[in-house]
Design an enzyme around this catalytic site. Structure first.
Site, PDB file in Angstrom:
ATOM      1  N   ASP A  58      -3.025   4.868   2.537  1.00 51.41           N
ATOM      2  CA  ASP A  58      -2.492   4.545   3.859  1.00 51.41           C
ATOM      3  C   ASP A  58      -2.336   5.819   4.702  1.00 51.41           C
ATOM      4  O   ASP A  58      -2.730   5.857   5.867  1.00 51.41           O
ATOM      5  CB  ASP A  58      -1.130   3.852   3.666  1.00 51.41           C
ATOM      6  N   GLU A 125      -6.722   0.156   1.384  1.00 53.45           N
ATOM      7  CA  GLU A 125      -6.044   1.460   1.443  1.00 53.45           C
ATOM      8  C   GLU A 125      -6.135   2.174   0.090  1.00 53.45           C
ATOM      9  O   GLU A 125      -6.338   3.388   0.022  1.00 53.45           O
ATOM     10  CB  GLU A 125      -4.580   1.277   1.853  1.00 53.45           C
TER      11      GLU A 125
END
Lengths: 232, 232
Positions: A58, A125
């Site tokens: 992320d 992610e």
């Protein structure tokens, strides 16, 4: 290359076979990728689950996109850049993107029919972190730019896209010094099946009304109607 | 080195003189650093203001800290890592850090006495972006780790530090299946000088009371008193 061709020819490597068309390169360490697609609901996690990778991926994704926007849009202020970035990294966008590049076929979960779409965005992610750990920062940055941002996003479109009609309407109203209010007109249904009717008023005139299962959604729908009616 | 010594001997370079003890290296392109310390309130911005740099620096700082925690704490789950990261990059921490490393003396603003502390934290983020653009990703990563994280933060302390007593209390109450409530006991004073008295109740018993200028602050103070009284 030969090593990889040999791996492909082995029936044991169905995972690598499925992964290659998505990432477009041969991993050095396949374990990172196994981990990236393993949801925490899986009981037997040979390589661990993807939650820590998601945490890392992320932030890598965020920083690569930030730097990309910073250089690509040298004349835009940080407000515009923040807005475009939030459209790219929104949960909804990442979930859709993950399915578009067919990550969903690789994700391992034990959730059955109760699978939230966020599982796919999170795996995406985690994949970014797997690439980062496996191939290094520069390679990962190139992957995000060439395989994700450039083929899937148009910055000019993102700049003008309205992500929230409520925000868009409020911005317009403030700019024009116009009083507005969202009012709850009715609330019906049982606790777990509510229906909210929201009216959007300019001064005292009701210019749009919408119903939805939450006040937030009904306000957004009413604002959308108002924006369309007023061609804002 | 000789070039820099010559620059130092020139009275024009008071900025470089002041900057060197803070960053510990000689910049290649001083313009990035001038921009990093220029607040948007300044009228004549020779190198532009620091808002775009702050946008970039924030995400670089975040990703370097994320990767650092990921590697340094291989056995901690993403919840613990997220919590530690948020303590490091909180607005309050960055503002304090910026003053500690004496960035405040370099920041140019036109705000006079109305200067919020966030101006310093923002300038710190902008400085990170200046270093990144001036010296590259690896150099900047090393700077953040060696000059910021390692001298100023202790990961073990951060892990146990309570950032919010309210959250800490609620976590304890939920874990122990105990009903609690924060109740507004009184609200006094004029609109811009309010005083809120909040009581924290376990079942029906008032176990702590605190007053503050906002409900949020009063709740936090009451939760802190309760945590201390119950040695949670």
């Amino acid at each position: 290359m030969l090593k990889w061709l040999r791996q492909l020819s082995s029936p044991k490597d169905s995972f690598t076979k499925e992964l290659y068309p998505i990432i477009g390169f041969i991993p050095n360490n396949i374990e990172f990728y196994h981990q990236a697609f393993c949801h925490s609901s899986i009981g037997l996690q040979t390589y661990g689950n993807n939650e820590r990778l998601e945490f890392l991926g992320d932030s890598i994704l965020n920083s690569v996109i930030t730097e990309y926007l910073f250089h690509k849009m040298p004349n835009k202020n940080e407000g515009v850049l923040t807005d475009i970035r939030s459209k790219i990294v929104s949960r909804k966008t990442l979930n859709t993107l993950a399915k578009k590049i067919k990550l969903d076929t690789l994700v391992q979960t034990n959730l059955g029919d109760k699978m939230p779409s966020s599982v796919y965005g999170n795996a995406f992610e985690a994949l970014i972190a797997a690439i980062y750990l496996d191939k290094g920062a520069e390679f990962c940055k190139e992957f995000i730019i060439k395989k994700i941002i450039e083929p899937h996003f148009c910055l000019n479109e993102l700049e003008t896209e309205i992500s929230s009609y409520k925000k868009h309407f409020i911005h317009w109203a403030q700019k024009n010094n116009t009083n507005y209010s969202f009012k709850l007109l009715s609330e019906t249904g049982q606790a777990h099946n509510k229906n909210f009717e929201i009216g959007l008023f300019l001064k005292d005139e009701n210019i749009a009304t919408a119903c939805a299962g939450s006040k937030k959604k009904a306000e957004e729908a009413a604002a959308k109607k108002a924006c369309q009616a007023l061609t804002i």
